[in-house]
Scaffold this motif. Structure first.
Motif, PDB file in Angstrom:
ATOM      1  N   VAL A 448       0.836  -1.201   0.000  1.00 11.25           N
ATOM      2  CA  VAL A 448       0.000   0.000   0.000  1.00 11.25           C
ATOM      3  C   VAL A 448       0.868   1.248   0.000  1.00 11.25           C
ATOM      4  N   GLU A 449       1.976   1.207   0.759  1.00 12.07           N
ATOM      5  CA  GLU A 449       2.868   2.360   0.843  1.00 12.07           C
ATOM      6  C   GLU A 449       3.513   2.686  -0.490  1.00 12.07           C
ATOM      7  N   THR A 450       3.715   1.678  -1.332  1.00 12.49           N
ATOM      8  CA  THR A 450       4.362   1.892  -2.641  1.00 12.49           C
ATOM      9  C   THR A 450       3.356   1.842  -3.788  1.00 12.49           C
ATOM     10  N   ARG A 451       2.061   1.884  -3.432  1.00 10.27           N
ATOM     11  CA  ARG A 451       0.993   1.832  -4.451  1.00 10.27           C
ATOM     12  C   ARG A 451       1.125   0.567  -5.292  1.00 10.27           C
ATOM     13  N   TRP A 452       1.378  -0.529  -4.591  1.00 11.85           N
ATOM     14  CA  TRP A 452       1.416  -1.860  -5.184  1.00 11.85           C
ATOM     15  C   TRP A 452       2.552  -2.054  -6.184  1.00 11.85           C
ATOM     16  N   GLU A 453       3.575  -1.247  -6.032  1.00 13.94           N
ATOM     17  CA  GLU A 453       4.753  -1.494  -6.876  1.00 13.94           C
ATOM     18  C   GLU A 453       5.610  -2.614  -6.310  1.00 13.94           C
ATOM     19  N   GLY A 454       5.531  -2.875  -4.990  1.00 17.22           N
ATOM     20  CA  GLY A 454       6.307  -3.937  -4.365  1.00 17.22           C
ATOM     21  C   GLY A 454       6.666  -3.565  -2.944  1.00 17.22           C
ATOM     22  N   ALA A 455       7.701  -4.243  -2.396  1.00 17.96           N
ATOM     23  CA  ALA A 455       8.140  -3.977  -1.029  1.00 17.96           C
ATOM     24  C   ALA A 455       9.654  -4.128  -0.946  1.00 17.96           C
ATOM     25  N   GLU A 456      10.275  -3.262  -0.131  1.00 18.38           N
ATOM     26  CA  GLU A 456      11.734  -3.309   0.040  1.00 18.38           C
ATOM     27  C   GLU A 456      12.069  -4.460   0.992  1.00 18.38           C
ATOM     28  N   ILE A 457      13.099  -5.261   0.673  1.00 20.25           N
ATOM     29  CA  ILE A 457      13.358  -6.516   1.389  1.00 20.25           C
ATOM     30  C   ILE A 457      13.688  -6.290   2.853  1.00 20.25           C
ATOM     31  N   SER A 458      14.442  -5.228   3.174  1.00 24.80           N
ATOM     32  CA  SER A 458      14.780  -5.004   4.588  1.00 24.80           C
ATOM     33  C   SER A 458      13.538  -4.702   5.402  1.00 24.80           C
ATOM     34  N   ALA A 459      12.543  -4.016   4.784  1.00 25.08           N
ATOM     35  CA  ALA A 459      11.286  -3.749   5.477  1.00 25.08           C
ATOM     36  C   ALA A 459      10.526  -5.043   5.736  1.00 25.08           C
ATOM     37  N   ILE A 460      10.565  -5.970   4.780  1.00 26.86           N
ATOM     38  CA  ILE A 460       9.915  -7.276   4.966  1.00 26.86           C
ATOM     39  C   ILE A 460      10.552  -8.005   6.135  1.00 26.86           C
ATOM     40  N   ILE A 461      11.892  -8.001   6.158  1.00 21.61           N
ATOM     41  CA  ILE A 461      12.624  -8.703   7.226  1.00 21.61           C
ATOM     42  C   ILE A 461      12.261  -8.112   8.585  1.00 21.61           C
ATOM     43  N   LYS A 462      12.222  -6.797   8.696  1.00 22.40           N
ATOM     44  CA  LYS A 462      11.924  -6.146   9.969  1.00 22.40           C
ATOM     45  C   LYS A 462      10.506  -6.467  10.429  1.00 22.40           C
ATOM     46  N   VAL A 484      13.920  -3.581  -4.001  1.00 21.72           N
ATOM     47  CA  VAL A 484      12.458  -3.628  -3.999  1.00 21.72           C
ATOM     48  C   VAL A 484      12.016  -4.865  -4.753  1.00 21.72           C
ATOM     49  N   LEU A 485      11.249  -5.713  -4.060  1.00 19.83           N
ATOM     50  CA  LEU A 485      10.746  -6.945  -4.669  1.00 19.83           C
ATOM     51  C   LEU A 485       9.345  -6.714  -5.227  1.00 19.83           C
ATOM     52  N   LYS A 486       9.077  -7.324  -6.372  1.00 19.28           N
ATOM     53  CA  LYS A 486       7.725  -7.268  -6.921  1.00 19.28           C
ATOM     54  C   LYS A 486       6.767  -7.972  -5.959  1.00 19.28           C
ATOM     55  N   PRO A 487       5.471  -7.659  -6.033  1.00 14.48           N
ATOM     56  CA  PRO A 487       4.521  -8.236  -5.075  1.00 14.48           C
ATOM     57  C   PRO A 487       4.585  -9.750  -4.956  1.00 14.48           C
ATOM     58  N   SER A 488       4.682 -10.456  -6.078  1.00 15.95           N
ATOM     59  CA  SER A 488       4.695 -11.921  -5.994  1.00 15.95           C
ATOM     60  C   SER A 488       5.935 -12.419  -5.266  1.00 15.95           C
ATOM     61  N   ALA A 489       7.107 -11.839  -5.584  1.00 20.36           N
ATOM     62  CA  ALA A 489       8.342 -12.255  -4.919  1.00 20.36           C
ATOM     63  C   ALA A 489       8.329 -11.828  -3.462  1.00 20.36           C
ATOM     64  N   ALA A 490       7.778 -10.629  -3.177  1.00 22.18           N
ATOM     65  CA  ALA A 490       7.731 -10.144  -1.805  1.00 22.18           C
ATOM     66  C   ALA A 490       6.875 -11.046  -0.930  1.00 22.18           C
ATOM     67  N   GLN A 491       5.718 -11.500  -1.463  1.00 24.11           N
ATOM     68  CA  GLN A 491       4.866 -12.411  -0.690  1.00 24.11           C
ATOM     69  C   GLN A 491       5.580 -13.727  -0.414  1.00 24.11           C
ATOM     70  N   ALA A 492       6.263 -14.247  -1.412  1.00 21.86           N
ATOM     71  CA  ALA A 492       6.972 -15.524  -1.239  1.00 21.86           C
ATOM     72  C   ALA A 492       8.094 -15.393  -0.211  1.00 21.86           C
ATOM     73  N   VAL A 493       8.854 -14.302  -0.281  1.00 20.43           N
ATOM     74  CA  VAL A 493       9.955 -14.107   0.672  1.00 20.43           C
ATOM     75  C   VAL A 493       9.391 -13.899   2.075  1.00 20.43           C
ATOM     76  N   ALA A 494       8.282 -13.135   2.203  1.00 18.90           N
ATOM     77  CA  ALA A 494       7.686 -12.893   3.515  1.00 18.90           C
ATOM     78  C   ALA A 494       7.233 -14.196   4.164  1.00 18.90           C
ATOM     79  N   LEU A 495       6.556 -15.054   3.383  1.00 18.85           N
ATOM     80  CA  LEU A 495       6.118 -16.341   3.928  1.00 18.85           C
ATOM     81  C   LEU A 495       7.310 -17.211   4.315  1.00 18.85           C
ATOM     82  N   SER A 496       8.328 -17.177   3.482  1.00 18.12           N
ATOM     83  CA  SER A 496       9.531 -17.987   3.764  1.00 18.12           C
ATOM     84  C   SER A 496      10.196 -17.515   5.053  1.00 18.12           C
TER      85      SER A 496
END
Length: 582
Positions: A448-462, A484-496
């Protein structure tokens, strides 16, 4: 003595008050014979026409004054002979060559002479003409007035110095609905013309005092007809003097100006309406343009300047095709054809071209413009720039498609999480599913913060390791470039990461207060992310006899994106390496 003789001889047979009125009245009054020339010529006639009595008496009046009659002279004489009265508008030429318009009243007297009383209406006619011209100019759509000033004649009377009305002409009686008995030999201010207002009566009494003192009084006053209707009169009262200059009697007169006053009121209201309309047009953000049936621009408001970039000076007089792209020139002819049939065009979406060549999307509303006779003479066009609106709609459509796709993707992921989750108890299963869905929710808040462009990996980790982070980052160390990971990759990394953290908190480094996690990542030129999870300082680790659900979930999630996962169960702690397209 000669002038006095001419006037006296011509009027000696008249009653004395009437004779004095004829000789001294401010209004032009003359008498003439149907079969002969002028018999008398008063001071008012000399004042208006410039001819002295010596020059006028004996001459044929219509020859002397080059009279232009509204009907044939023979018909006029016939009306006088048969009906003894005629009234109408005449045009006379004065001695100095000026043409004057007079409102004329002619009465055939018992002795066969014609009494002609004229009032100069030149200025009134000119005023009426100017007002009519102004009304036409103000608005072609304005209702056509039948007349700005419909002259209803003039009223005249004779009063003595005490203010009693001694004579009144027929027009003042017949047109108002009164008899002579109702008005004569009474104080003028008590006559029924003024019965509707004490204030008007007071003004009439004041006028009487003024005229008796030798002063002229003139004012617009209300007066009342016999049927009770109120009207307005341009009222005047003149002192009538004898040869020595002494005031002998008073001469009230008036012209009905009710229609003129109504016209003035309508004119003011029309001007106000036009000012309001002009203000609305000028202040509108929309382009408001008018053109004739040849497509030539005749008006161009500030909104048009903003929308199309041309100033009014640049646009007015130019064809409307000035703002129409070459590939849409045919639209204009179709619009003009429909306007010529009286059709209105509503919300026609098309493309127009600005001054410097850029194109905009506009919504057009075009209406026919008619003149006072109802003939279509042009078109009024309102153009609203909807370029941004169209762009927003397209973006909304794209976002709606993306939202639909993402919603389906989210539901698919949730379904996979539910299907792949297991526990020995229902409460445990709920906690497992809740934790994994929360991991997805966390990463979605980053989208939401990036208007669905993706998410930065360090933010996911935190987000995923928040319970184990401290201000010194002693337990969790992170190292890698901003990625910055695309949404599909960001979701996969977050779950992992969620699965790895959950496992580490139960069996690995995060289950021991001295345990640590080392997270490193890099991204190559092809956008391939390499993420390494390494546990240190926790309980000794041995490879599981069978693959657990968490491992299967990580592998399934990453491989679904074409990535790879490698688990290395080292004695000092688990090392997991994930490779996936960022």
């Amino acid at each position: 003595m000669k002038e006095k003789s001419v006037r006296s001889n011509a009027t000696s047979a008249r009653p004395e008050p009437l004779r004095d009125l004829l000789a001294l009245s401010y209004e032009p009054i003359l008498t003439w014979r149907l079969d002969g020339g002028i018999e008398s010529w008063n001071a008012g006639a000399e004042r208006l026409y410039g001819f002295s009595p010596e020059e006028a008496v004996g001459r044929v009046s219509h020859a002397l004054l080059q009279t232009r009659f509204p009907i044939e002279l023979a018909d006029l004489i016939s009306q006088l002979a048969n009906g003894r009265y005629w009234s109408g508008e005449l045009r006379h030429t004065c001695k100095d060559g000026r043409e004057v318009v007079v409102d004329s009243r002619m009465q055939l007297l018992d002795d066969g002479a014609v009494l002609e009383v004229n009032r100069d209406a030149t200025e009134i006619k000119a005023l009426a003409a100017r007002q009519a011209t102004l009304m036409r100019e103000l608005s072609a759509a304005a209702a056509k007035f039948e007349a700005l000033f419909n002259q209803s004649g003039f009223f005249a009377g004779i009063m003595d110095l005490q203010g009693y009305l001694r004579e009144a002409n027929n027009l003042s009686l017949e047109s108002c609905g009164y008899t002579r008995e109702q008005v004569l030999d009474k104080p003028f201010w008590e006559t029924p013309w003024w019965r509707g207002s004490e204030a008007v009566k007071a003004r009439i009494r004041f006028a009487t005092d003024q005229a008796a003192a030798g002063l002229v009084f003139r004012e617009e006053l209300a007066y009342w007809l016999g049927d009770g209707r109120e009207r307005i009169v341009d009222f005047a009262m003149h002192p009538i003097r004898d040869r020595s200059g002494s005031v002998m009697f008073l001469h009230p007169s008036g012209i009905d100006i009710t229609e003129r006053k109504q016209a003035e009121t309508a004119l003011r209201e029309s001007e106000q309406r036009l000012r309001w309309l002009a203000s609305i047009v000028e202040s509108s953000d929309d382009a408001i343009v008018s053109k004739n049936l040849d497509g030539i621009i005749s008006s161009w408001n500030k909104g048009a300047e903003r929308v199309f970039g041309y100033s009014a000076d640049e646009a007015i007089g130019q064809p409307i095709t000035l703002v129409i792209p070459e590939d849409r020139q045919g639209e204009e002819q179709e619009i003009l054809t429909r306007i010529g049939r009286g059709e209105r065009i509503d919300h026609f979406e098309t493309v127009r071209q600005r001054k410097h060549g850029s194109r905009i999307v506009v919504s057009l509303t075009v209406s026919p413009v008619k003149d006072a006779s109802g003939n279509i003479v042009g078109a009024s066009k309102i153009a609203r720039d909807i370029t941004e609106q169209k762009r927003n709609l397209e973006q909304i459509s794209v976002l709606a498609g993306e939202a639909e796709h993402r919603s389906k993707n989210i539901l698919s992921n949730v379904q996979a999480i539910v299907n792949r989750s297991q526990s020995d108890t229902s409460e445990g299963l709920k906690d497992v599913i809740s934790g994994r869905i929360q991991a997805m929710a966390n990463v979605h808040s980053l989208f939401v913060e990036t208007r669905w462009e993706g998410a930065e990996i360090s933010a996911i980790i935190k987000h995923e390791l928040a319970p184990y982070l401290d201000e010194h980052d002693a337990r969790v160390r992170m190292e890698g470039p901003e990625t910055v990971l695309k949404p599909s990759a960001a979701q996969a990394v977050a779950l992992s990461l969620h699965e790895l953290a959950t496992n580490a908190s139960k069996y690995g480094a995060l289950s021991d207060a001295k345990g640590q996690i080392r997270l490193t990542w890099s991204c190559n030129e092809d956008g391939q992310l390499a993420l390494r999870w390494a546990e240190l300082g926790g309980p000794k680790v041995k490879a599981p006899e069978r693959q657990g659900f968490g491992s299967r979930l990580i592998e399934g999630t990453i491989r679904a994106l074409g990535g790879k996962v490698h688990f290395d169960w080292r004695l000092e702690g688990l090392v997991c390496e994930i490779t996936v397209q960022a």
